[in-house]
Each structure stands twice: as C-alpha cells, then as structure tokens.
Scaffold this active site. Structure first.
Site, short mmCIF file in Angstrom:
data_model
loop_
_atom_site.label_atom_id
_atom_site.label_comp_id
_atom_site.label_asym_id
_atom_site.label_seq_id
_atom_site.Cartn_x
_atom_site.Cartn_y
_atom_site.Cartn_z
N CYS A 77 -18.36 -6.73 21.94
CA CYS A 77 -18.28 -7.84 21.73
C CYS A 77 -16.46 -8.88 21.74
O CYS A 77 -16.22 -9.02 22.63
CB CYS A 77 -19.26 -7.97 20.40
SG CYS A 77 -19.48 -9.90 20.23
N HIS A 164 -24.55 -5.03 21.11
CA HIS A 164 -23.82 -4.40 20.56
C HIS A 164 -24.63 -2.83 20.19
O HIS A 164 -26.10 -2.57 20.27
CB HIS A 164 -23.80 -4.28 19.50
CG HIS A 164 -22.96 -5.95 18.33
ND1 HIS A 164 -21.49 -5.82 17.93
CD2 HIS A 164 -23.12 -6.54 19.14
CE1 HIS A 164 -20.83 -6.31 17.92
NE2 HIS A 164 -22.05 -7.66 18.41
N GLU A 166 -23.74 -0.22 19.21
CA GLU A 166 -23.77 0.98 18.32
C GLU A 166 -24.84 0.55 17.58
O GLU A 166 -25.77 0.94 16.60
CB GLU A 166 -22.68 0.57 17.55
CG GLU A 166 -22.73 -0.38 16.93
CD GLU A 166 -21.70 -1.80 17.37
OE1 GLU A 166 -22.01 -1.77 18.51
OE2 GLU A 166 -21.23 -2.72 17.47
N GLY A 219 -21.37 11.52 -11.86
CA GLY A 219 -22.03 12.78 -11.52
C GLY A 219 -23.00 12.74 -10.66
O GLY A 219 -24.11 12.86 -9.59
N GLY A 220 -23.05 11.29 -10.04
CA GLY A 220 -24.13 10.66 -8.17
C GLY A 220 -23.20 11.54 -7.21
O GLY A 220 -22.56 12.05 -7.45
N VAL A 221 -23.85 11.44 -6.28
CA VAL A 221 -23.57 11.84 -4.62
C VAL A 221 -22.09 12.20 -4.61
O VAL A 221 -20.96 13.29 -4.16
CB VAL A 221 -24.27 11.03 -3.76
CG1 VAL A 221 -24.99 12.63 -2.97
CG2 VAL A 221 -25.72 11.77 -4.41
N ASP A 222 -22.15 10.36 -4.93
CA ASP A 222 -20.54 10.33 -3.87
C ASP A 222 -19.11 10.75 -5.03
O ASP A 222 -18.64 11.66 -4.42
CB ASP A 222 -20.54 8.39 -3.80
CG ASP A 222 -20.72 8.59 -3.02
OD1 ASP A 222 -21.71 8.88 -2.03
OD2 ASP A 222 -21.75 7.26 -3.34
N SER A 223 -19.28 11.13 -6.01
CA SER A 223 -18.15 10.98 -6.68
C SER A 223 -17.82 12.68 -7.22
O SER A 223 -17.11 13.61 -6.88
CB SER A 223 -18.30 10.84 -8.40
OG SER A 223 -19.43 11.08 -8.96
#
Ligand code: XMP
Length: 508
Positions: A77, A164, A166, A219-223
């Site tokens: 693009c 695009h 992707e 306590g979530g996935v990311d942290s």
C-alpha cells in the site's frame, strides 16, 4: 530475518506476525531506520502501509540504505507508493477511495504471485494510487478499479502491492508473503517461540543491567507472562512484583497468585492487602465513572506506596500487548468515551522509571502460546478477561465487602458449572452481576426479601462486539438453583440477553 518498516499502519504488527507464522524471524523498525543487512542478518524488507500520503509534505520516507542494502524489498500500500515515488514514478489521488474487497487479476508470469489463480479476492484500503510506473518495473496484476495493483522489478528485487496481503480477507495473502520470504528473499525457517523466549530473557538482562525492576501483577494472562519472563532474567533481589488486593478480586484470583507464582514458581510476589482502604474510599459512591476513578487512583497509590520502598528501582515492567497500543492510540481520538478503562496506565509518568514491555509486539494468542511454553497452567492462560476495577463494576450502586463476598460466591458457582459442563472455554466471558434490587421469594415455606444476581455470558472475538451466549436451559437451571441455595442474600437469578452493542459487556 525480515525487517518490517513501520509507517504507522494499523497492520504493521500483523505483517511481522504473518512472517513469524511462516517460521521466519521478523522485527519491526521505525520509519527512517538505517538498514545494515550483514550486521542485522536481514534477508528482506517489507515497507508497511500508512494513514498518510506520499504526496504530503514531510511524509515518512525510507532511509536510502533500504534500497541500497541488497535485500529484497516489498512495499505494501503506502509502502508500494514509497517505492514508486523514490524510483521516479508518479503517485496521485484516485477519483475515489477504494476500501474493501477487490478482485485481483494476474496479468502474466510473476515471482511474487506464483501459485495464485488468475483471479482472487484481495482487500484494499487506499486513496492514492500509482499513476506512472517507474522505469524497470512491470505491472503484474490489476483489479477492475486499479490498473496498477502489483509491480515488480526483478533485476533489483523490488516489489509492490497496493492491497494488504497480511489480512485474512486477502485470499492468497499468505501465499504471496511466503513467495516473497522464501522464493525471493531466500530466508530460512528458523523462528520459533522457544527462541523468542530465550532472546527476550537475554534482552531483559541486557536492558536492566545492574538495575532493579518493579511491576504490578494483576494475575491476568499478560502480566503473568511478563512476570515469569522477568523472573527468568533476574535474581529475586532485583525483581519485585506486587499484587494489589483491593477487595474486589475473586477469591480464586488471590489463591491462584499464591499457588502458581509464590509456591509453584518461587517468585516472591508481595500481596498488598488494601481491602479496607478501598472499601472506605468507595463507601456510598454509586456513580460508575466515579467508582472507576477511585479504584484506579487508589490502585496507583497503593502500588506507589509499596514499590517506593524498593531502593534503587530503575525499571517498571508492564504487560502491554500490541492491541493495547492500538486501543490507546484510538482513545486519543474523538470517539465517544463509553468507560474510562482502568489499567496501570498512569504509572509510567508518575514513576519516571524506564519501561520494560516485552510483549508489546505480540497479539493475545501469541502471548497465550508463550504462557503455555513457559509453564503457566491452562486455567490461568485460558481464563476469561477480568476488568481492572474487578467486582467494583459488577456490583451496581455502592460497593461494600458483603456484596463483594456474595458476588464472589455466586461467581464461583457459575465458573464451576460452566467448566463442568464444558462451556467455559468456548465463551469470551461469563460472570455474575449484583443488582441492588430486592425481590420477594419463598424458601422453606417462608417469605424472603433479598437481592438479585444477573448472569452475563457472552461470545466475542475482540470485546468490541459481543453476543449473549446460549446456555442449555438445564445448566441455567442448575446454576440458578445452586446460587439461590448456596449464596446467602440472593433469592433470584436472571439471565442477560443483551448483545454489544447496544449493551456493553460489563454492566458498568
Ligand atoms: P465493555 O464493558 O466496555 O468491556 O464492553 C469490554 C472488555 O473490556 C473489559 N473491561 C476492562 N478491562 N480495565 C480492563 O482491563 C477496565 O477498566 C475494563 N472495563 C471493562 C471487559 O471485561 C470486557 O472484556
């Protein structure tokens, strides 16, 4: 490695991700970066799209090393328009903006389009277009609206596509990227998550040096994933994770922190018992936005008070992932504010520490895969999202510890029943909401006059839209019976059948 040069497209990370899915290492570089192929081991360069136009004054252009590096180049693009305008061609405004589906027609032999059928669906989003193709380039595909959809200069190994590849809406996008990465760049498959983890741990060690890192673990996935990566990189006397128990977490969240992190992985998480303070500050407050603000501010204060005792802290680690960055960019726009989301967003400015955000180039499912690989349990990795203000936005009206306890118990029943009936992991979120209305009931021949709990169960892919989940009536009945029998203070259960929009997922 394939370098992706970022001109501000919302799909830049997706390009890098698609390359990684092909098994090849990929890194995103800011626009204007100098490229040194031999030192950086770069086999190919992809120039991303952009919300800007190459004909605007001061538009972002690549450093000249991009075209002189010897690596193959693919412009997507805006990236294609950059190639055209830097190679002597002309880019200009089309008659109309082209947005959405198009049918790509391949004109002849093409290295980039090898294996694509004569016609296939592609996804476009552009206003500018190529008006004059530069010398040395041939046009190998077009669409009904666009004569120059793909250009190639095979002598110089430079390619451009207006659509695009992707995004999933482009039918043969992965094939096209694979042609570029393997047949044109001759890159080798050697990227895997194991390498990412090792590289990231090394990178954290290098960045932190002799410093100390603090973080707020939710306590979530990311942290949780960030916490484990940090603990792998640093000794316990240089990494200090804190968990703020504001009284609005579920019992299972606190138990899990103890079981998984403190006992299982020997990570010395400090649990800050702030329940009393939060309930005091929230007493009598019923406005949802005020509640959110109080919880957010008190959270930051609690974290600052505790982490301030760590002398010589140099870095703050955060579980920012790529969609968070897009979201916060959007939230700066004029879009209507529905809710002030609480994360630890205010922390970096206040702390003046260097930020460590090891997941910031990743999507949620990549983070989940890494979580499994570094040994976090499925129940943590596959848990439903839980909002920062916790039960505070699931108790309608003023919050107190009794209501939090009621909700906690009701939620435990819902959680258990959904898991036992094989429904939990197919849902995006499922939780209970405490309603400050009392209704009359009858239990054991006696009149009751107690509160109501609403069940909110939704399916979604990104939380932007959601539909209510259809739960078998038998299961609903069991959940309702158990809640009324087991949770003191509740004598009625209702089921929320509102989609988002018009509702939001949380009730506040
Ligand atoms: P809504 O209620 O806006 O929620 O439809 C969309 C998603 O965001 C979660 N949510 C939050 N997450 N901090 C968070 O980290 C918050 O303040 C917050 N508020 C809502 C919600 O659970 C859903 O997944």
């Amino acid at each position: 490695m394939i370098a992706v040069i970022d001109y501000g497209s919302q799909y830049t990370m997706l390009i890098a991700r698609k390359v990684k899915e092909l098994g090849v290492k990929s890194r995103v570089f800011p626009a204007g970066s100098k490229i040194d192929c031999s030192n950086q081991n770069i086999q190919g360069i992809i120039l991303s799209g952009s919300p800007s136009s190459v004909s605007e004054k001061g538009s972002l252009m690549p450093d000249k090393s991009v075209f002189e590096s010897g690596a193959a180049v693919l412009g997507i693009c805006y990236g294609m328009q950059v190639i055209v305008s830097s190679s002597g061609g002309v880019v200009g405004r089309g008659k109309k903006r082209e947005y959405g589906k198009g049918v790509l027609k391949v004109n002849g032999k093409s290295l980039l389009l090898d294996g694509l059928p004569g016609e296939s669906r592609v996804w476009m989003s552009h206003y500018d277009r190529v008006l004059e193709v530069p010398e040395g380039f041939s046009v190998t595909a077009s669409t009904d609206d666009l004569e120059t959809a793909v250009i190639e200069n095979t002598d110089k190994n430079i390619f451009g596509v207006q659509f695009h590849p992707e995004v999933t809406h482009t039918e043969y996008g992965t094939r096209l990227l694979s042609n570029f990465v393997f047949n044109i760049c001759r890159a080798e498959k050697d990227w895997n998550l194991g390498d990412w983890i090792d590289d990231t741990v090394e990178d954290i060690k290098r960045r932190v040096g002799d410093g100390k890192v603090i973080m707020a673990l939710s306590g979530g996935v990311d942290s949780s994933v960030v916490c484990v990566l940090l603990s792998r990189a640093l000794e316990n006397n240089r990494f200090f994770p804190f968990f703020v128990d504001h009284g609005l977490m579920r019992q299972k969240d606190i138990e899990r922190i103890k079981r998984v992190f403190i006992e299982g992985l020997s990570i010395p998480v400090t649990i800050l018992d702030e329940k009393k303070r939060f309930f005091r500050k929230l007493k009598g407050v019923s406005d949802p936005e005020k509640k959110r603000k109080i919880i957010g501010n008190e959270f930051i204060k609690a974290f600052l008070r505790a982490s301030g005792k760590i002398k010589g802290a140099t870095h703050l680690a955060q579980g920012t992932i790529f969609p968070d960055i897009i979201e916060s960019a959007k939230s700066g726009s004029s879009a209507a504010k529905i809710k002030s989301h609480h994360n630890v967003g205010g922390l970096p400015d206040k702390l003046k520490l260097k930020l460590l955000e090891p997941l910031k180039e990743l999507y949620k499912d990549e983070v989940r895969e890494i979580g499994i690989k570094i040994g976090l349990p499925q129940e943590l990795i596959k848990q439903h999202p839980f909002p920062g203000p916790g039960l505070g936005v699931r108790i309608m009206g003023p919050v107190d510890s009794r209501k939090a306890e009621i909700l906690n118990k009701a939620d435990a029943v819902l959680d258990q029943e959904l898991k036992e009936n094989g429904l939990y992991y197919d849902m995006w979120q499922a939780f209970c909401v405490f309603l400050p209305v009392r209704t009359v009931g009858v239990m054991g021949d006696a009149r009751t006059y107690e509160n109501v709990v609403a069940l909110r169960c939704v399916n979604s892919v990104d939380a932007m839209t959601a539909s209510w989940s259809d739960i078998p009536h038998k299961v609903l009945e069991r959940i309702s019976t158990r809640i009324v029998n087991e949770v003191e203070g509740i004598n009625r259960v209702v089921f929320d059948v509102t989609n988002k929009p018009p509702g939001t997922i949380e009730w506040e």
